[in-house]
Design an enzyme around this catalytic site. Sequence first.
Site, PDB file in Angstrom:
ATOM      1  N   LYS A   1      -2.935  25.517  12.644  1.00 37.74           N
ATOM      2  CA  LYS A   1      -2.779  24.454  13.647  1.00 37.74           C
ATOM      3  C   LYS A   1      -3.220  23.136  13.029  1.00 37.74           C
ATOM      4  O   LYS A   1      -4.252  23.065  12.347  1.00 37.74           O
ATOM      5  CB  LYS A   1      -3.647  24.779  14.860  1.00 37.74           C
ATOM      6  CG  LYS A   1      -3.171  24.148  16.148  1.00 37.74           C
ATOM      7  CD  LYS A   1      -1.857  24.709  16.638  1.00 37.74           C
ATOM      8  CE  LYS A   1      -1.876  25.133  18.089  1.00 37.74           C
ATOM      9  NZ  LYS A   1      -0.637  25.822  18.480  1.00 37.74           N
TER      10      LYS A   1
ATOM     11  N   ARG B   1      -8.300 -15.342  -7.120  1.00 38.58           N
ATOM     12  CA  ARG B   1      -7.324 -14.929  -6.100  1.00 38.58           C
ATOM     13  C   ARG B   1      -8.041 -14.142  -5.007  1.00 38.58           C
ATOM     14  O   ARG B   1      -9.198 -13.737  -5.173  1.00 38.58           O
ATOM     15  CB  ARG B   1      -6.233 -14.054  -6.730  1.00 38.58           C
ATOM     16  CG  ARG B   1      -6.764 -12.739  -7.270  1.00 38.58           C
ATOM     17  CD  ARG B   1      -5.685 -11.786  -7.778  1.00 38.58           C
ATOM     18  NE  ARG B   1      -6.296 -10.540  -8.250  1.00 38.58           N
ATOM     19  CZ  ARG B   1      -5.613  -9.475  -8.641  1.00 38.58           C
ATOM     20  NH1 ARG B   1      -4.292  -9.490  -8.660  1.00 38.58           N
ATOM     21  NH2 ARG B   1      -6.251  -8.391  -9.034  1.00 38.58           N
TER      22      ARG B   1
ATOM     23  N   GLN C   1      -7.787  -2.138 -11.151  1.00 45.07           N
ATOM     24  CA  GLN C   1      -8.088  -0.987 -11.995  1.00 45.07           C
ATOM     25  C   GLN C   1      -9.564  -0.989 -12.418  1.00 45.07           C
ATOM     26  O   GLN C   1     -10.251   0.041 -12.358  1.00 45.07           O
ATOM     27  CB  GLN C   1      -7.203  -1.008 -13.258  1.00 45.07           C
ATOM     28  CG  GLN C   1      -5.739  -0.664 -13.038  1.00 45.07           C
ATOM     29  CD  GLN C   1      -4.835  -1.834 -12.665  1.00 45.07           C
ATOM     30  OE1 GLN C   1      -5.287  -2.817 -12.097  1.00 45.07           O
ATOM     31  NE2 GLN C   1      -3.547  -1.719 -12.967  1.00 45.07           N
TER      32      GLN C   1
ATOM     33  N   HIS D   1      -1.324  -7.943  -1.127  1.00 38.56           N
ATOM     34  CA  HIS D   1      -1.143  -9.297  -1.662  1.00 38.56           C
ATOM     35  C   HIS D   1      -1.256 -10.366  -0.576  1.00 38.56           C
ATOM     36  O   HIS D   1      -0.791 -10.185   0.553  1.00 38.56           O
ATOM     37  CB  HIS D   1       0.221  -9.403  -2.343  1.00 38.56           C
ATOM     38  CG  HIS D   1       0.423  -8.399  -3.438  1.00 38.56           C
ATOM     39  ND1 HIS D   1      -0.426  -8.293  -4.517  1.00 38.56           N
ATOM     40  CD2 HIS D   1       1.371  -7.443  -3.611  1.00 38.56           C
ATOM     41  CE1 HIS D   1       0.005  -7.315  -5.307  1.00 38.56           C
ATOM     42  NE2 HIS D   1       1.077  -6.778  -4.780  1.00 38.56           N
TER      43      HIS D   1
HETATM   44  O1  LIG Z   1      -5.263  -5.987 -10.218  1.00 38.29           O
HETATM   45  C1  LIG Z   1      -4.044  -5.955 -10.462  1.00 38.29           C
HETATM   46  N1  LIG Z   1      -3.542  -4.947 -11.216  1.00 38.29           N
HETATM   47  C2  LIG Z   1      -2.214  -4.865 -11.543  1.00 38.29           C
HETATM   48  O2  LIG Z   1      -1.784  -3.903 -12.222  1.00 38.29           O
HETATM   49  C3  LIG Z   1      -1.376  -5.870 -11.041  1.00 38.29           C
HETATM   50  N2  LIG Z   1      -0.027  -6.103 -11.135  1.00 38.29           N
HETATM   51  C4  LIG Z   1       0.223  -7.236 -10.440  1.00 38.29           C
HETATM   52  O3  LIG Z   1       1.388  -7.735 -10.289  1.00 38.29           O
HETATM   53  N3  LIG Z   1      -0.909  -7.739  -9.894  1.00 38.29           N
HETATM   54  C5  LIG Z   1      -1.926  -6.915 -10.252  1.00 38.29           C
HETATM   55  N4  LIG Z   1      -3.250  -6.925  -9.983  1.00 38.29           N
END
Ligand SMILES: O=c1[nH]c(=O)c2[nH]c(=O)[nH]c2[nH]1
Length: 309
Positions: free
Chosen positions: A11, A182, A237, A265
């Site tokens: 379930k 940013r 990353q 974004h």
């Molecule tokens: O932190 C980011 N990693 C990316 O791999 C990536 N690619 C992208 O267009 N903007 C970003 N920003």
Amino acid sequence: MVHLAVAKYGKAAVRVSRIVRHPDGKHDFVEYIVRCLVEGDVARAWTHSDNAPIVATDSIKNTVNIFAKTSPHVLQPESFALHLGLHFVTKYAHLSRCSVDIVQLKWSRIQVNGQPHKHSFVRDGDEKRTVSVVIDATKGKNALTATCQGGITGLLCLKTTESAFEGYVFDEYTTLKPVDDRIFSTAVDCTYTIPISPSALSISALPKLGIDFDKIYKSVVDTTLEIFATHNSASVQATLYNMCEKVLNDNKEVSDIKYELPNKHYIAPDLSFFKLKNTDPKDAEVFTPVDAPSGHIIGLVTREPKAKL
Ligand SMILES: O=c1[nH]c(=O)c2[nH]c(=O)[nH]c2[nH]1
């Protein structure tokens, strides 16, 4: 010839909540969405229209409710999932695996004049705590193994500076401009593994597990937010990896941790037509949040395999 490769059922989306009333008038409250799936010697229901081995999914739902009433572990989602999973593989001889997934909704105690209220709660965040447990008896009922994962999903974060993205591949497909400042916004999705010793795998041994799952969860949430806020980010990353590293350094019980971080974004619109500067990072103050597409960054960090002596 064809072959039934997977036969698994149960379930899903079982919604259940529980009050625990204490003698001093204090109440605890939890709300879960549970999925409980079983496997085992059940294939003939698929292949021969024979329901004899089938514990009805309705009975599985009933078991979740009964355990919410009777389990001493109900307030602690990892232990509750382990208890349910152990129940199905020990109660039914022909069931050899049980997977229990719990999503816990956030009900935090309301503070009144700085004091925690005895019986009133607030949904103070859309993020959810997740638990995934698999109890495996395929090697025998006396050789149970378990996997246990905790996690967070939907924890929305945003920072307005100390995030950059520069130095990436620049070729004929590239239009993105490098930025040294940013907005970084994400919805954290994270799962971490807590190995369970096979010797702790019985219903009676559960109380002696000695793992403070709630402390680990709090540590993961706190670290996620702390690193998000304080890491001077070269990329999603790099921030992700820093989160994993700190969780593993701080929590010896955790063997690996995985994050999936969307890069949500925020684009600064060009307002030069209106004689307003808004495109250079130093001028950008107005942003258009973009629903889709988003970047999507995944990282799983494990401990180094121990060197063989
Ligand atoms: O932190 C980011 N990693 C990316 O791999 C990536 N690619 C992208 O267009 N903007 C970003 N920003």
